[in-house]
Design a protein around this motif. Structure first.
Motif, PDB file in Angstrom:
ATOM      1  N   ALA A  33       0.806  -1.224   0.000  1.00 60.08           N
ATOM      2  CA  ALA A  33       0.000   0.000   0.000  1.00 60.08           C
ATOM      3  C   ALA A  33       0.834   1.266   0.000  1.00 60.08           C
ATOM      4  O   ALA A  33       0.340   2.337  -0.385  1.00 60.08           O
ATOM      5  CB  ALA A  33      -0.931  -0.005   1.225  1.00 60.08           C
ATOM      6  N   ASP A  34       2.075   1.199   0.425  1.00 62.54           N
ATOM      7  CA  ASP A  34       2.922   2.389   0.486  1.00 62.54           C
ATOM      8  C   ASP A  34       3.847   2.537  -0.718  1.00 62.54           C
ATOM      9  O   ASP A  34       4.636   3.483  -0.783  1.00 62.54           O
ATOM     10  CB  ASP A  34       3.771   2.375   1.760  1.00 62.54           C
ATOM     11  CG  ASP A  34       2.936   2.575   3.011  1.00 62.54           C
ATOM     12  OD1 ASP A  34       1.916   3.291   2.928  1.00 62.54           O
ATOM     13  OD2 ASP A  34       3.301   2.007   4.057  1.00 62.54           O
ATOM     14  N   ASP A  35       3.762   1.617  -1.673  1.00 64.60           N
ATOM     15  CA  ASP A  35       4.688   1.663  -2.811  1.00 64.60           C
ATOM     16  C   ASP A  35       4.481   2.909  -3.660  1.00 64.60           C
ATOM     17  O   ASP A  35       3.361   3.246  -4.032  1.00 64.60           O
ATOM     18  CB  ASP A  35       4.514   0.424  -3.696  1.00 64.60           C
ATOM     19  CG  ASP A  35       5.377   0.504  -4.939  1.00 64.60           C
ATOM     20  OD1 ASP A  35       6.565   0.846  -4.809  1.00 64.60           O
ATOM     21  OD2 ASP A  35       4.843   0.267  -6.040  1.00 64.60           O
ATOM     22  N   GLU A  36       5.580   3.587  -4.002  1.00 64.90           N
ATOM     23  CA  GLU A  36       5.531   4.790  -4.837  1.00 64.90           C
ATOM     24  C   GLU A  36       6.487   4.711  -6.024  1.00 64.90           C
ATOM     25  O   GLU A  36       6.587   5.673  -6.787  1.00 64.90           O
ATOM     26  CB  GLU A  36       5.869   6.020  -3.991  1.00 64.90           C
ATOM     27  CG  GLU A  36       4.936   6.213  -2.808  1.00 64.90           C
ATOM     28  CD  GLU A  36       5.352   7.367  -1.910  1.00 64.90           C
ATOM     29  OE1 GLU A  36       5.488   8.488  -2.431  1.00 64.90           O
ATOM     30  OE2 GLU A  36       5.548   7.142  -0.697  1.00 64.90           O
ATOM     31  N   ILE A  37       7.167   3.566  -6.215  1.00 70.11           N
ATOM     32  CA  ILE A  37       8.165   3.479  -7.287  1.00 70.11           C
ATOM     33  C   ILE A  37       7.895   2.353  -8.274  1.00 70.11           C
ATOM     34  O   ILE A  37       8.643   2.171  -9.240  1.00 70.11           O
ATOM     35  CB  ILE A  37       9.582   3.331  -6.711  1.00 70.11           C
ATOM     36  CG1 ILE A  37       9.738   2.022  -5.938  1.00 70.11           C
ATOM     37  CG2 ILE A  37       9.932   4.545  -5.841  1.00 70.11           C
ATOM     38  CD1 ILE A  37      11.181   1.714  -5.534  1.00 70.11           C
ATOM     39  N   GLY A  38       6.836   1.580  -8.073  1.00 74.04           N
ATOM     40  CA  GLY A  38       6.438   0.589  -9.058  1.00 74.04           C
ATOM     41  C   GLY A  38       7.508  -0.448  -9.353  1.00 74.04           C
ATOM     42  O   GLY A  38       8.129  -1.022  -8.452  1.00 74.04           O
ATOM     43  N   ARG A  39       7.758  -0.670 -10.633  1.00 82.46           N
ATOM     44  CA  ARG A  39       8.646  -1.753 -11.055  1.00 82.46           C
ATOM     45  C   ARG A  39      10.117  -1.495 -10.736  1.00 82.46           C
ATOM     46  O   ARG A  39      10.942  -2.412 -10.882  1.00 82.46           O
ATOM     47  CB  ARG A  39       8.455  -2.043 -12.540  1.00 82.46           C
ATOM     48  CG  ARG A  39       7.104  -2.691 -12.831  1.00 82.46           C
ATOM     49  CD  ARG A  39       6.916  -2.989 -14.309  1.00 82.46           C
ATOM     50  NE  ARG A  39       7.758  -4.060 -14.786  1.00 82.46           N
ATOM     51  CZ  ARG A  39       7.466  -5.361 -14.700  1.00 82.46           C
ATOM     52  NH1 ARG A  39       6.335  -5.757 -14.123  1.00 82.46           N
ATOM     53  NH2 ARG A  39       8.291  -6.280 -15.187  1.00 82.46           N
ATOM     54  N   LEU A  40      10.449  -0.302 -10.284  1.00 79.72           N
ATOM     55  CA  LEU A  40      11.821  -0.097  -9.807  1.00 79.72           C
ATOM     56  C   LEU A  40      12.100  -0.939  -8.571  1.00 79.72           C
ATOM     57  O   LEU A  40      13.258  -1.121  -8.183  1.00 79.72           O
ATOM     58  CB  LEU A  40      12.077   1.383  -9.523  1.00 79.72           C
ATOM     59  CG  LEU A  40      12.132   2.297 -10.753  1.00 79.72           C
ATOM     60  CD1 LEU A  40      12.376   3.740 -10.337  1.00 79.72           C
ATOM     61  CD2 LEU A  40      13.196   1.842 -11.752  1.00 79.72           C
ATOM     62  N   ASN A  41      11.033  -1.494  -7.957  1.00 78.01           N
ATOM     63  CA  ASN A  41      11.214  -2.445  -6.865  1.00 78.01           C
ATOM     64  C   ASN A  41      11.903  -3.731  -7.318  1.00 78.01           C
ATOM     65  O   ASN A  41      12.351  -4.519  -6.471  1.00 78.01           O
ATOM     66  CB  ASN A  41       9.856  -2.811  -6.246  1.00 78.01           C
ATOM     67  CG  ASN A  41       9.335  -1.736  -5.311  1.00 78.01           C
ATOM     68  OD1 ASN A  41       9.875  -1.528  -4.233  1.00 78.01           O
ATOM     69  ND2 ASN A  41       8.285  -1.046  -5.744  1.00 78.01           N
ATOM     70  N   LEU A  42      11.968  -3.960  -8.614  1.00 76.44           N
ATOM     71  CA  LEU A  42      12.647  -5.160  -9.110  1.00 76.44           C
ATOM     72  C   LEU A  42      14.151  -5.112  -8.860  1.00 76.44           C
ATOM     73  O   LEU A  42      14.824  -6.146  -8.897  1.00 76.44           O
ATOM     74  CB  LEU A  42      12.370  -5.349 -10.608  1.00 76.44           C
ATOM     75  CG  LEU A  42      10.924  -5.682 -10.981  1.00 76.44           C
ATOM     76  CD1 LEU A  42      10.746  -5.717 -12.490  1.00 76.44           C
ATOM     77  CD2 LEU A  42      10.501  -7.022 -10.364  1.00 76.44           C
ATOM     78  N   MET A  43      14.691  -3.910  -8.625  1.00 79.17           N
ATOM     79  CA  MET A  43      16.104  -3.813  -8.261  1.00 79.17           C
ATOM     80  C   MET A  43      16.315  -4.351  -6.853  1.00 79.17           C
ATOM     81  O   MET A  43      15.539  -4.056  -5.942  1.00 79.17           O
ATOM     82  CB  MET A  43      16.573  -2.358  -8.311  1.00 79.17           C
ATOM     83  CG  MET A  43      16.856  -1.828  -9.685  1.00 79.17           C
ATOM     84  SD  MET A  43      17.650  -0.202  -9.594  1.00 79.17           S
ATOM     85  CE  MET A  43      16.400   0.771  -8.758  1.00 79.17           C
ATOM     86  N   GLN A 279       0.937   0.164 -14.928  1.00 77.64           N
ATOM     87  CA  GLN A 279       2.001  -0.819 -14.747  1.00 77.64           C
ATOM     88  C   GLN A 279       3.108  -0.380 -13.794  1.00 77.64           C
ATOM     89  O   GLN A 279       3.963  -1.182 -13.440  1.00 77.64           O
ATOM     90  CB  GLN A 279       2.626  -1.158 -16.118  1.00 77.64           C
ATOM     91  CG  GLN A 279       1.669  -1.850 -17.079  1.00 77.64           C
ATOM     92  CD  GLN A 279       1.274  -3.235 -16.605  1.00 77.64           C
ATOM     93  OE1 GLN A 279       2.053  -3.925 -15.961  1.00 77.64           O
ATOM     94  NE2 GLN A 279       0.056  -3.652 -16.922  1.00 77.64           N
ATOM     95  N   GLY A 280       3.144   0.873 -13.386  1.00 81.64           N
ATOM     96  CA  GLY A 280       4.179   1.337 -12.475  1.00 81.64           C
ATOM     97  C   GLY A 280       5.566   1.363 -13.097  1.00 81.64           C
ATOM     98  O   GLY A 280       6.566   1.101 -12.417  1.00 81.64           O
ATOM     99  N   VAL A 281       5.630   1.692 -14.381  1.00 83.33           N
ATOM    100  CA  VAL A 281       6.902   1.729 -15.107  1.00 83.33           C
ATOM    101  C   VAL A 281       7.337   3.177 -15.298  1.00 83.33           C
ATOM    102  O   VAL A 281       6.619   3.972 -15.915  1.00 83.33           O
ATOM    103  CB  VAL A 281       6.778   1.042 -16.490  1.00 83.33           C
ATOM    104  CG1 VAL A 281       8.094   1.151 -17.262  1.00 83.33           C
ATOM    105  CG2 VAL A 281       6.375  -0.416 -16.331  1.00 83.33           C
ATOM    106  N   ALA A 282       8.503   3.520 -14.789  1.00 80.00           N
ATOM    107  CA  ALA A 282       9.051   4.857 -15.006  1.00 80.00           C
ATOM    108  C   ALA A 282       9.526   4.982 -16.455  1.00 80.00           C
ATOM    109  O   ALA A 282      10.015   4.016 -17.058  1.00 80.00           O
ATOM    110  CB  ALA A 282      10.201   5.130 -14.051  1.00 80.00           C
TER     111      ALA A 282
END
Length: 328
Positions: A33-43, A279-282
């Protein structure tokens, strides 16, 4: 027709059935619920270490562009163009003596200072996930009404974007087509991407930072030509890159990533809203890919950190690429 007229005139054709299957909406993040960076979490620490361990040598490719008053910029909707002015000059300091040290000292010690003004999406930059939303909400359901104040976003601002260290992949579509620059409004489809990757003998992997070369950087010195009707990807390619290939970040050498005119009537910028809100993609834009293309460097360590502009919807970035050794 200019890029501005194209955008404001709306789209050419109706969306495909797939594009209109269900009303698009800002997605809920699988990272909480607190995610603000989307797919950058894959790092992860492991993914960063893996790519850094494969750096081939000391050569560095600068992927950023110069900032100057004649540069192309998105001013279609009234956003400011890049401006720079001197706040202190050596001769002015002699005349004004702001430090009260006297003429002799000011003639001995020269002093220059300057200030800049620009839209946060000017030059080589990255979009925060607050840049585009759908139906009053951005990525992870954060609502304009609750999370956007007079001083910017309380959620999804550019200060939340982490430094990016990832495997970078260049997809040189222009070279694969045998042209310096793709034609105006050319919509890159998945078959174009697949053909370029096959030509380069490179495969994509989950968590990649993927950069599409259209060749537009060749004409960046002519801002009207650079801005007008850019080639770029459409929704089908965006879906293929993210949903099928697992891309973490997408970038291009144009000022939109996607092509204009767009392919939908109900959304004037569908690739941006699909990537950022759904999709949360920068997205990165105005990335200089020419040297990588010239040297046929298709796989590299991508390293970039954006300015921590609190509450902003995007921020300038000066990224670099370092060639990788082939995996054993």
């Amino acid at each position: 027709m200019t890029f501005a007229r194209t955008v404001l005139a709306a789209a050419l054709t109706a969306a495909t059935g797939a594009a209109l299957a269900g009303p698009p909406a800002a997605a809920t993040s699988p990272w909480g619920a607190d995610d603000e960076i989307g797919r950058l979490n894959l790092m992860t620490d492991a993914s960063r270490a893996a790519v850094l361990s494969r750096i081939a040598g000391g050569k560095v490719y600068d992927l950023g562009v110069d900032y100057h008053k004649a540069m192309p910029s998105w001013s279609l909707l009234g956003d400011p163009t890049y401006q720079i002015w001197m706040t202190h000059t050596p001769q002015g300091t002699v005349v004004d003596d702001p430090m009260k040290v006297g003429k002799a000292m000011n003639e001995h010690v020269s002093y220059s200072g300057d200030a800049v003004l620009m839209y946060t999406h000017t030059g080589t930059h990255i979009d925060a996930l607050s840049h585009f939303g759908l139906n009053g909400r951005i990525w992870n359901g954060f609502a304009h009404a609750q999370h956007l104040g007079d001083n910017g976003w309380h959620r999804g601002g550019a200060e939340k974007l982490p430094p990016v260290i990832a495997r970078g992949v260049l997809i040189d579509v222009a070279a694969a087509k045998g042209v310096d620059v793709l034609p105006d409004s050319y919509r890159i489809v998945p078959d174009d991407l697949k053909a370029a990757l096959k030509r380069q003998n490179v495969s994509l992997a989950k968590g990649d930072a993927v950069f599409i070369r259209t060749g537009r950087m060749r004409v960046i010195g002519d801002k009207d030509k650079y801005m007008s009707n850019p080639p770029g990807i459409g929704l089908e390619s965006a879906r293929w890159l993210v949903e099928d290939q697992g891309a973490m970040l997408l970038g291009s050498d144009n000022l939109s990533l996607e092509t204009f005119p767009v392919e939908t009537e109900k959304n004037w910028i569908p690739v941006h809203t699909y990537l950022e809100a759904e999709q949360g993609v920068a997205i990165m834009e105005v990335v200089d890919l020419e040297a990588l293309s010239r040297d046929k460097v298709y796989e590299f360590a991508f390293i970039g950190a954006s300015l921590k502009l609190r509450g902003a919807s995007g921020a300038p970035m000066r990224p670099v690429a370092l060639p990788l050794r082939a995996q054993r």
